[in-house]
Structures are given as structure tokens and as C-alpha cells.
Design a protein around this motif. Structure first.
Motif, PDB file in Angstrom:
ATOM      1  N   LEU A   9      -1.550 193.839  68.944  1.00 29.90           N
ATOM      2  CA  LEU A   9      -1.559 192.845  67.875  1.00 29.90           C
ATOM      3  C   LEU A   9      -0.797 191.594  68.295  1.00 29.90           C
ATOM      4  O   LEU A   9      -1.231 190.456  68.033  1.00 29.90           O
ATOM      5  CB  LEU A   9      -0.947 193.431  66.601  1.00 29.90           C
ATOM      6  CG  LEU A   9      -0.941 192.531  65.369  1.00 29.90           C
ATOM      7  CD1 LEU A   9      -2.359 192.134  64.978  1.00 29.90           C
ATOM      8  CD2 LEU A   9      -0.249 193.242  64.200  1.00 29.90           C
ATOM      9  N   GLU A 178       4.293 193.222  60.565  1.00 31.78           N
ATOM     10  CA  GLU A 178       2.920 193.694  60.368  1.00 31.78           C
ATOM     11  C   GLU A 178       2.701 194.140  58.930  1.00 31.78           C
ATOM     12  O   GLU A 178       1.698 193.782  58.292  1.00 31.78           O
ATOM     13  CB  GLU A 178       2.642 194.847  61.324  1.00 31.78           C
ATOM     14  CG  GLU A 178       1.300 195.542  61.080  1.00 31.78           C
ATOM     15  CD  GLU A 178       1.169 196.848  61.852  1.00 31.78           C
ATOM     16  OE1 GLU A 178       0.240 197.612  61.545  1.00 31.78           O
ATOM     17  OE2 GLU A 178       1.999 197.089  62.746  1.00 31.78           O
ATOM     18  N   GLU A 181       2.631 191.289  56.343  1.00 33.25           N
ATOM     19  CA  GLU A 181       1.335 190.591  56.300  1.00 33.25           C
ATOM     20  C   GLU A 181       0.278 191.452  55.624  1.00 33.25           C
ATOM     21  O   GLU A 181      -0.522 190.954  54.841  1.00 33.25           O
ATOM     22  CB  GLU A 181       0.896 190.244  57.721  1.00 33.25           C
ATOM     23  CG  GLU A 181      -0.444 189.506  57.775  1.00 33.25           C
ATOM     24  CD  GLU A 181      -0.831 189.110  59.180  1.00 33.25           C
ATOM     25  OE1 GLU A 181      -1.945 188.620  59.356  1.00 33.25           O
ATOM     26  OE2 GLU A 181      -0.007 189.306  60.107  1.00 33.25           O
ATOM     27  N   ARG A 182       0.291 192.755  55.909  1.00 37.55           N
ATOM     28  CA  ARG A 182      -0.730 193.636  55.341  1.00 37.55           C
ATOM     29  C   ARG A 182      -0.617 193.719  53.823  1.00 37.55           C
ATOM     30  O   ARG A 182      -1.627 193.626  53.111  1.00 37.55           O
ATOM     31  CB  ARG A 182      -0.611 195.037  55.933  1.00 37.55           C
ATOM     32  CG  ARG A 182      -1.537 196.062  55.260  1.00 37.55           C
ATOM     33  CD  ARG A 182      -1.302 197.462  55.744  1.00 37.55           C
ATOM     34  NE  ARG A 182      -1.645 197.648  57.143  1.00 37.55           N
ATOM     35  CZ  ARG A 182      -1.649 198.840  57.749  1.00 37.55           C
ATOM     36  NH1 ARG A 182      -1.334 199.930  57.071  1.00 37.55           N
ATOM     37  NH2 ARG A 182      -1.956 198.934  59.026  1.00 37.55           N
TER      38      ARG A 182
END
Length: 208
Positions: A9, A178, A181-182
Motif C-alpha cells: 500500500l 490505513e 482512511e478506511r
């Protein structure tokens, strides 16, 4: 996207993201998380010219034997449309957090997991809009000091699964950035979700 490209990522964001968003545009009306057409993504990753949505729709219609002279790329609402918590909340005329809480508590459809996010059908959101609230918070002035039950947070189970996959080497390590953001939360909130996921994994009974 990173998995399709075969990179981490971090590498995707650093080396490939800018070129990708310049060549491939989100689907019309797409909100966070942004959704892209699979055929366009595959063409870009293969180094081919990215086909337009109109060309893809025409090809699908031709394959189905339903070619039309003119057709827009925006389709009318359908009961099976998948909506994010915010979109479902707009349809149901409640907040996104209410959608998540109702789903966790069994007061409406639990939704489905797709692409790292939970989605609800338009039909489920419309059913929620037609239903009068069957619950309320603590009455003002109430002397009851008992703690209110907290609905189960589906994010904890999802993150626990991702943490287990990372420990098994099936994915890169899970980071607060991560998760922020998710789930569209702050990194501090993401860290708390990770902590709860680790605690849940530790306290879970092991098979004998």
C-alpha cells in the motif's frame, strides 16, 4: 489497487497513485470510498488505453443484445444498489452513525462487507426510513446510573481479522493510517480500534 498491482500500500501511494488517478476517474456519483470500474483499472495496470465508461456500457449492451442508440452512464436508483453508511443514512433520513449502530444492534439489516467497507442495500435503507424509531436514549432527569449497553462494533472484528492475516504473513502490517482512511476516523480513533481488536483476539477462547 495495491494488491492488483502486486505492491504494498505504501509503495502504491508513493509511486503509482498519482498516475492512476490522472488516468482513471471514479464512477459517477462515487463517494468515499471512491469506486472505480474494474475494466478501466485492469486496462491501466496492463499499460493499455483506458476505455471510456460509455464504450464499456455499449459493449455490455451489445453482448446482452440490448444495444441502444443513446444511453447515459447514470442509472436510476435500484433496490439492490449498495450504499455506504452515509448514503444509507441520507436515504433513511438518519445519521451515518445511526445506520452503523442500528446494524450492529440488529435493528436493521447488518449490511455486507465489500472492499474493506460495509454496505447496505437501498431497499434496507428505505425500510429503515419507513420504520418509526423503536428505541431512545436515557430519559432526561433519570436517576438510573446503570451503564447503557454498547452495540458491538463491527470494525473490531474486521480489524482483528486483518491483524491475524498480517501476523500470518498474508498481508502487510496493519497501520492506524490505513484504518483511519478506511473507516473515515482520526488516527487516534483508529489506534483505539486496533487496541480493542488485539484485546478481543487475546480474550477469545482457543479451540481444544
Amino acid at each position: 489497487m495495491a494488491q492488483l498491482a502486486g505492491v504494498s500500500l505504501a509503495t502504491w501511494r508513493r509511486r503509482h497513485h498519482a498516475a492512476f488517478v490522472a488516468a482513471v476517474h471514479p464512477l459517477p456519483g462515487s463517494q468515499r470510498p471512491v469506486i472505480y470500474d474494474a475494466a478501466q483499472v485492469e486496462a491501466h495496470l496492463a499499460g493499455e488505453q483506458v476505455p471510456t465508461l460509455a464504450a464499456l456500457i455499449a459493449a455490455e449492451d451489445q453482448a446482452a443484445g440490448t444495444v441502444e442508440d443513446e444511453r447515459g452512464t447514470t442509472l436510476p436508483p435500484h433496490p439492490s444498489d449498495l450504499l455506504s453508511d452515509q448514503e444509507a443514512g441520507a436515504v433513511a433520513k438518519v445519521s451515518a452513525s445511526t445506520i452503523r449502530a442500528d446494524a450492529a444492534a440488529g435493528r436493521m439489516d447488518a449490511g455486507m462487507e465489500r472492499h474493506g467497507r460495509r454496505w447496505w442495500t437501498r431497499a434496507a435503507a428505505e425500510e429503515r426510513a419507513d420504520r418509526q424509531p423503536q428505541y431512545k436514549g436515557r430519559t432526561t432527569g433519570s436517576k438510573d446510573k446503570a451503564p447503557r449497553s454498547r452495540p458491538e462494533d463491527h470494525r473490531v472484528a474486521e480489524v482483528a481479522t486483518e491483524l491475524a492475516a498480517a501476523e500470518a504473513g498474508r498481508r502487510v502490517p496493519v497501520t492506524a493510517a490505513e484504518l483511519a482512511e478506511r473507516y473515515e476516523v482520526s488516527e487516534r480513533t483508529a489506534e483505539r480500534i486496533m487496541a480493542r481488536a488485539r484485546a478481543a483476539a487475546t480474550s477469545a477462547p482457543t479451540a481444544e
